[in-house]
Design a protein around this motif. Sequence first.
Motif, PDB file in Angstrom:
ATOM      1  N   TYR A 109       0.872  -1.177   0.000  1.00 39.75           N
ATOM      2  CA  TYR A 109       0.000   0.000   0.000  1.00 39.75           C
ATOM      3  C   TYR A 109       0.903   1.218   0.000  1.00 39.75           C
ATOM      4  O   TYR A 109       1.935   1.243   0.681  1.00 39.75           O
ATOM      5  N   SER A 110       0.521   2.237  -0.750  1.00 42.84           N
ATOM      6  CA  SER A 110       1.305   3.465  -0.807  1.00 42.84           C
ATOM      7  C   SER A 110       0.357   4.637  -1.019  1.00 42.84           C
ATOM      8  O   SER A 110      -0.563   4.551  -1.834  1.00 42.84           O
ATOM      9  N   THR A 111       0.582   5.715  -0.289  1.00 41.26           N
ATOM     10  CA  THR A 111      -0.307   6.860  -0.384  1.00 41.26           C
ATOM     11  C   THR A 111       0.429   8.148  -0.065  1.00 41.26           C
ATOM     12  O   THR A 111       1.526   8.139   0.504  1.00 41.26           O
ATOM     13  N   VAL A 112      -0.207   9.252  -0.432  1.00 37.37           N
ATOM     14  CA  VAL A 112       0.332  10.591  -0.174  1.00 37.37           C
ATOM     15  C   VAL A 112      -0.712  11.384   0.606  1.00 37.37           C
ATOM     16  O   VAL A 112      -1.891  11.414   0.241  1.00 37.37           O
ATOM     17  N   VAL A 113      -0.278  12.033   1.671  1.00 36.75           N
ATOM     18  CA  VAL A 113      -1.155  12.860   2.503  1.00 36.75           C
ATOM     19  C   VAL A 113      -1.554  14.113   1.731  1.00 36.75           C
ATOM     20  O   VAL A 113      -0.702  14.804   1.169  1.00 36.75           O
ATOM     21  N   THR A 114      -2.868  14.397   1.729  1.00 34.80           N
ATOM     22  CA  THR A 114      -3.368  15.572   1.018  1.00 34.80           C
ATOM     23  C   THR A 114      -3.910  16.650   1.967  1.00 34.80           C
ATOM     24  O   THR A 114      -4.092  17.788   1.555  1.00 34.80           O
ATOM     25  N   ALA A 115      -4.178  16.283   3.217  1.00 34.80           N
ATOM     26  CA  ALA A 115      -4.657  17.259   4.213  1.00 34.80           C
ATOM     27  C   ALA A 115      -4.389  16.696   5.605  1.00 34.80           C
ATOM     28  O   ALA A 115      -4.409  15.483   5.815  1.00 34.80           O
TER      29      ALA A 115
ATOM     30  N   ASP B 191     -11.074  16.858  10.935  1.00 35.04           N
ATOM     31  CA  ASP B 191     -10.202  17.345  12.013  1.00 35.04           C
ATOM     32  C   ASP B 191      -9.406  16.224  12.676  1.00 35.04           C
ATOM     33  O   ASP B 191      -8.359  16.465  13.268  1.00 35.04           O
ATOM     34  N   PHE B 192      -9.888  14.997  12.570  1.00 34.08           N
ATOM     35  CA  PHE B 192      -9.284  13.854  13.253  1.00 34.08           C
ATOM     36  C   PHE B 192      -8.333  13.057  12.369  1.00 34.08           C
ATOM     37  O   PHE B 192      -7.710  12.114  12.846  1.00 34.08           O
ATOM     38  N   CYS B 193      -8.255  13.386  11.083  1.00 38.27           N
ATOM     39  CA  CYS B 193      -7.617  12.492  10.115  1.00 38.27           C
ATOM     40  C   CYS B 193      -6.473  13.121   9.335  1.00 38.27           C
ATOM     41  O   CYS B 193      -6.413  14.324   9.154  1.00 38.27           O
ATOM     42  N   LEU B 194      -5.632  12.216   8.849  1.00 39.17           N
ATOM     43  CA  LEU B 194      -4.715  12.523   7.769  1.00 39.17           C
ATOM     44  C   LEU B 194      -5.436  12.046   6.517  1.00 39.17           C
ATOM     45  O   LEU B 194      -5.638  10.840   6.336  1.00 39.17           O
TER      46      LEU B 194
END
Length: 133
Positions: free
Chosen positions: A14-20, A47-50
Amino acid sequence: MATDEAVPADGVRYSTVVTAVGALIPEFRAQGLLVFFNETAPEELHDFCLLHNPGVVHSIPRPGDVVELDGSPFVVTSVGDVVNENLIRLGHMSLKADGSTTAPLPGDVCVEVGELPELGVGSTMRILARPAD
């Protein structure tokens, strides 16, 4: 759809990029917790998440795999029962750096005890399959 059995040749499950980055993430991080959710998360959870945008979705983590946060590795110690469905469908998991060998909640991925890095927009998260013995 990806399954928990799939292990690609390069080992990247799994691979991902944080957007907020949610406003409460610094407080959660200080407690050894990061909550990931893909960009379709309801606004009341932001408010609780990446929030992130997965690029590679092959399979979920297993104990012994590595979760890599901006290059910092954390060995997986346990995986909750609903991580398969949540991570693959919703991009959701609660990453806990508590070293637990039994996930406290069904959506938890527990990793070795350690300080989680501060993640920002553009940060990466990868799940790497444990090297073959």
